[in-house]
Design a protein around this motif. Structure first.
Motif, PDB file in Angstrom:
ATOM      1  N   UNK A 151       0.707  -0.975  -0.094  1.00 27.42           N
ATOM      2  CA  UNK A 151       0.117  -0.245   0.373  1.00 27.42           C
ATOM      3  C   UNK A 151       1.094   1.199   0.011  1.00 27.42           C
ATOM      4  N   UNK A 152       1.938   1.620   0.851  1.00 21.79           N
ATOM      5  CA  UNK A 152       2.521   2.285   0.712  1.00 21.79           C
ATOM      6  C   UNK A 152       3.433   2.762  -0.247  1.00 21.79           C
ATOM      7  N   UNK A 153       4.033   1.509  -1.139  1.00 18.37           N
ATOM      8  CA  UNK A 153       4.287   2.220  -2.198  1.00 18.37           C
ATOM      9  C   UNK A 153       4.388   2.529  -3.486  1.00 18.37           C
ATOM     10  N   UNK A 154       2.598   1.819  -3.691  1.00 16.19           N
ATOM     11  CA  UNK A 154       1.414   2.551  -4.859  1.00 16.19           C
ATOM     12  C   UNK A 154       1.048   3.085  -4.199  1.00 16.19           C
ATOM     13  N   UNK A 155       1.272   4.263  -2.988  1.00 17.84           N
ATOM     14  CA  UNK A 155       0.355   4.815  -2.843  1.00 17.84           C
ATOM     15  C   UNK A 155      -0.929   4.860  -2.281  1.00 17.84           C
ATOM     16  N   UNK A 156      -1.623   3.272  -2.102  1.00 15.63           N
ATOM     17  CA  UNK A 156      -2.722   3.221  -1.682  1.00 15.63           C
ATOM     18  C   UNK A 156      -2.855   3.545  -0.072  1.00 15.63           C
ATOM     19  N   UNK A 157      -4.643   3.723  -0.187  1.00 19.58           N
ATOM     20  CA  UNK A 157      -5.429   3.871   0.624  1.00 19.58           C
ATOM     21  C   UNK A 157      -6.398   2.786   0.552  1.00 19.58           C
ATOM     22  N   UNK A 158      -7.339   2.534   2.447  1.00 17.38           N
ATOM     23  CA  UNK A 158      -8.660   1.332   2.198  1.00 17.38           C
ATOM     24  C   UNK A 158      -9.415   2.174   1.327  1.00 17.38           C
ATOM     25  N   UNK A 159     -10.374   1.435   0.647  1.00 22.54           N
ATOM     26  CA  UNK A 159     -11.234   1.847  -0.260  1.00 22.54           C
ATOM     27  C   UNK A 159     -10.742   2.175  -2.050  1.00 22.54           C
ATOM     28  N   UNK A 160      -8.922   2.717  -1.883  1.00 18.83           N
ATOM     29  CA  UNK A 160      -9.133   2.740  -3.606  1.00 18.83           C
ATOM     30  C   UNK A 160      -9.108   0.921  -4.496  1.00 18.83           C
ATOM     31  N   UNK A 161      -8.147   1.545  -5.524  1.00 14.61           N
ATOM     32  CA  UNK A 161      -9.003   0.669  -5.957  1.00 14.61           C
ATOM     33  C   UNK A 161      -7.267   0.110  -6.921  1.00 14.61           C
ATOM     34  N   UNK A 162      -6.980  -1.213  -6.985  1.00 15.16           N
ATOM     35  CA  UNK A 162      -5.886  -2.307  -7.460  1.00 15.16           C
ATOM     36  C   UNK A 162      -6.022  -2.305  -8.374  1.00 15.16           C
ATOM     37  N   UNK A 163      -5.384  -2.635  -9.111  1.00 21.61           N
ATOM     38  CA  UNK A 163      -5.531  -3.024 -10.469  1.00 21.61           C
ATOM     39  C   UNK A 163      -4.120  -4.553 -10.456  1.00 21.61           C
ATOM     40  N   UNK A 164      -5.107  -5.791 -10.937  1.00 20.66           N
ATOM     41  CA  UNK A 164      -3.590  -6.744 -10.568  1.00 20.66           C
ATOM     42  C   UNK A 164      -4.327  -7.481 -11.842  1.00 20.66           C
ATOM     43  N   UNK A 165      -2.647  -7.262 -12.978  1.00 18.04           N
ATOM     44  CA  UNK A 165      -1.989  -7.986 -14.477  1.00 18.04           C
ATOM     45  C   UNK A 165      -1.413  -9.322 -14.056  1.00 18.04           C
ATOM     46  N   UNK A 166      -1.348 -10.297 -14.534  1.00 21.37           N
ATOM     47  CA  UNK A 166      -1.256 -11.059 -14.670  1.00 21.37           C
ATOM     48  C   UNK A 166      -1.058 -12.500 -15.728  1.00 21.37           C
ATOM     49  N   UNK A 167      -0.478 -13.451 -15.469  1.00 21.48           N
ATOM     50  CA  UNK A 167      -1.200 -15.005 -16.637  1.00 21.48           C
ATOM     51  C   UNK A 167      -1.242 -15.782 -16.017  1.00 21.48           C
ATOM     52  N   UNK A 168      -2.479 -16.224 -16.176  1.00 22.36           N
ATOM     53  CA  UNK A 168      -3.222 -16.963 -15.453  1.00 22.36           C
ATOM     54  C   UNK A 168      -2.830 -19.133 -16.036  1.00 22.36           C
ATOM     55  N   UNK A 169      -3.759 -19.169 -15.028  1.00 23.46           N
ATOM     56  CA  UNK A 169      -4.040 -20.390 -16.048  1.00 23.46           C
ATOM     57  C   UNK A 169      -4.068 -21.123 -16.827  1.00 23.46           C
ATOM     58  N   UNK A 170      -2.977 -21.898 -17.410  1.00 24.82           N
ATOM     59  CA  UNK A 170      -2.458 -22.313 -18.830  1.00 24.82           C
ATOM     60  C   UNK A 170      -2.254 -21.789 -19.875  1.00 24.82           C
ATOM     61  N   UNK A 171      -2.171 -20.426 -19.357  1.00 24.44           N
ATOM     62  CA  UNK A 171      -1.986 -18.954 -19.969  1.00 24.44           C
ATOM     63  C   UNK A 171      -3.002 -18.159 -20.899  1.00 24.44           C
ATOM     64  N   UNK A 172      -3.919 -18.019 -19.634  1.00 30.30           N
ATOM     65  CA  UNK A 172      -5.076 -17.570 -20.337  1.00 30.30           C
ATOM     66  C   UNK A 172      -4.540 -16.009 -19.578  1.00 30.30           C
TER      67      UNK A 172
END
Length: 404
Positions: A151-172
């Motif tokens: 939270x500190x590194x991204x400058x986030x606080x309670x109630x803010x939105x966090x975006x997650x990007x990754x590669x899922x199961x079997x490359x999805x």
């Protein structure tokens, strides 16, 4: 008769007997206390680290621990029921873990996303009590719980939105945005900089892995249950498909640190017992020299040398046993006191331990094996040193001894 004679002889010089027994007593006391405190401290540290996140035992698909890939996820339903039925397993914590890129505005950071069942996870890791802001997750939430370092590194606080990007199961493709429901603080800097928690159903949907998990962490009753549980699981599960690992296999660095610390204490014990050995040997030398006339007379009137040697050997052994038993009896209440009232650290020492997820306390372990082991060492040491008067009596010339 020999035992009775030996018992009387050791009390002929009470001062020497008390001094020798006292030196043995304090050796056993000091060694037992050190060993109990060291084992207690390591048991407490291991318990903290293991129950902090890993668990005493984990089950993965074969090869997962080497690759740490979400493609090594396995169906949860059948495995969960089978593992939970093993005797000694108190709770099974299913997790779906993988790395992701977390973003807030123009700032990004790599994080470890752990999909968990909140109520089950809390039974072992006490995650809810690590919250510093917000509320704990529920299984139906579409929200995240983040570590305070993230939270500190991204400058986030309670109630803010966090975006997650990754590669899922079997490359999805895996992408999602989640409101922050809670912020937790961990003692371990590594966990504090990277942990993001999602409810397991939300994590399975995010990674395109419905009904799958990458690991099962097991909560056990204690360390004594580890070997039976591991043996039972390796018998019941298909070991060509699953790997069962205990905490020593999961955390080899911690095992090496414990072994290094134990090796350091062995040196201390060696020095301690060398000092005691010289003390006991000095007593034996004095006793042998003072009683040369007596030995000469006894041999001259017909006492067999082996009988005399055995009597003297029994005397020295009785001294060792007397000191060792006294040391055990004195050390037991002291060790028990520090088991109930562990040593607590404060200041910088406490901060350093807490930083790595350890409680700043050193409890002692009350284990009869510790006391008996130290007493056995003393007995063996005394028995070896007691061979000197036997050698002396074998070479003794009665006439020269009586001339003095």
């Amino acid at each position: 008769m020999l035992f009775k004679m030996a018992w009387r002889n050791i009390w002929r010089n009470r001062r020497r007997t008390f001094i020798t027994a006292a030196s043995i007593l304090f050796a056993v006391l000091f060694a037992s206390f050190m060993d109990s405190l060291q084992r207690g401290a390591w048991d407490n540290m291991i318990n903290n680290v293991v129950n902090y996140y890993f668990g005493y035992v984990q089950v993965h698909q074969d090869g997962y621990w080497e690759e740490q890939s979400i493609d090594k996820a396995f169906p949860l339903a059948d495995s969960l029921a089978q593992v939970g039925a093993v005797e000694g397993v108190e709770a099974v914590l299913p997790r779906l873990e993988s790395f992701a890129l977390a973003a807030a505005g123009e700032t990004t950071s790599g994080v470890l996303v752990a999909g968990i069942l909140p109520n089950v996870e809390n039974k072992m890791t006490d995650l809810e009590n690590r919250l510093v802001e917000g509320e704990y997750l529920t299984e139906s939430d579409e929200a995240v719980l983040v570590a305070s370092g993230v939270a500190d590194k991204l400058g986030l606080a309670l109630g803010d939105t966090l975006v997650l990007i990754s590669q899922g199961y079997r490359g999805v493709n895996a992408a999602g945005k989640y409101p922050i429901k809670g912020i937790a603080k961990f003692g371990s800097p590594d966990l504090n900089k990277q942990m993001v928690y999602l409810p397991l159903p939300a994590a399975q949907y995010f990674y395109g892995a419905p009904g799958l998990a990458t690991s099962l962490a097991l909560k056990l009753g204690g360390q004594d249950d580890i070997k039976p549980v591991v043996a039972a699981l390796r018998t019941q599960l298909d070991t060509s498909a699953y790997e069962v690992m205990d905490w020593e296999e999961l955390l080899p660095d911690l095992v090496q640190a414990r072994e290094l610390d134990t090796a350091g204490n062995v040196i201390v014990y060696f020095i301690l017992y060398m000092i005691i050995a010289f003390g006991i040997f000095g007593t034996i030398l004095m006793m042998s020299k003072e009683r040369e006339y007596e030995f000469g007379v006894l041999i001259s009137i017909g006492l067999q040398r082996w009988q005399l040697a055995l009597s003297v050997w029994v005397e020295v052994i009785l001294l060792g046993v007397l000191g060792a038993l006294s040391g055990i009896l004195l050390s037991m209440p002291i060790v028990y006191y520090f088991k109930v009232n562990p040593i607590r650290f404060g200041g910088e020492m406490a901060s350093s331990l807490e930083k790595f997820g350890f409680e700043p306390i050193f409890p002692a372990t009350f284990d009869m094996q510790i006391f008996m082991t130290q007493a056995l060492y003393v007995f063996i040491l005394t028995a070896v040193l007691a061979l000197y008067p036997i050698f002396k009596i074998r070479k003794l010339q009665p006439v020269q001894a009586m001339r003095g």
